[in-house]
Design a protein around this motif. Structure first.
Motif: not given
Lengths: 120, 120
Positions: B116, B110, A102-111, A98, A94, B114, B112
């Motif tokens: 960069i 839900e 989306y070229k988004f550097e994910a470091d935390n997931f809140e699901i 991402v 996942l 987070s 989210t």
DNA sequence: ACTAATAATAGTAACCATTACTATTTAAAT
DNA sequence: ATTTAAATAGTAATGGTTACTATTATTAGT
């Protein structure tokens, strides 16, 4: 960080439940052992324990809940009984997705998934 | 529900931005058109519009944000600039997976993430 | 158009979760 | 033991949101 019996108690309370308690629940439980403990002390120590990576904080709508489980994980929340269940849903895949999409550097997931648990 | 110019304005403000505004931001924007509009009116109407399925509410930590996009979707939140980006990540497959693994009947996700964003 | 019924409003007070402040207590290094 | 500063209890303050109430405004029925 210096030892305090208040913090020790608060840590043990959080680590002794799977109920994802609120600060106020922890405060009431703590009062049974230290009757004049103050709510401010509970909040201060919960934040301190979280900053040190000893416990987790997450938000259930607009109120904070505390969790002994510091390994990244997700929640199932039952709309019937309010129960919150720890699960592991998000994966490395996942995170890669991402980035790819989306070229988004994910470091935390809140699901948080809400619905109806297997008691109903 | 009876017409009111306050509610009409509030709806237009939410539907006219991608910024996932807070109630207070909407209140300030609304004051430029109706200078004596009250914060209570903003909250009351945001809740009403949400109940009627016209706008969405979600919680960014402990504060409510409002969204014109009522189609189920997820958010990427940048830790550098605070920007919140709408994305679609959860799928029917995920819902099925939750049922298969946990016997949990999911009806709302839900998510989210987070990290960069691609402006940094 | 006029009136009556009542939904919606502005303004303010209250509420709840959380944080800040301050004088006092307490852990722990010397 | 004494000293130093971290931690505490108790309380006040804050921020986001909801509740209350007297007044205003929309709309349905005449």
């Amino acid at each position: 960080m210096r030892f305090s019996k208040q913090r020790e108690l608060i840590k043990n309370i959080v680590q002794g439940t799977n109920s994802h308690p609120t600060a106020y629940w922890i405060f009431n439980k703590a009062k049974k052992k230290i009757s004049n403990i103050s709510l401010g002390t509970v909040y201060r120590n919960l934040n301190k324990l979280n900053k040190d990576g000893i416990i987790d904080i997450f938000y259930d709508n607009n109120i904070a809940r505390y969790d002994w489980n510091t390994v990244s994980h997700d929640h199932l929340k039952c709309n019937k009984c309010g129960k919150i269940i720890d699960v592991k849903m998000h994966t490395k895949e996942l995170q890669k997705e991402v980035w790819k999409q989306y070229k988004f550097e994910a470091d935390n997931f809140e699901i948080t998934v809400s619905g109806i648990c297997n008691n109903h």
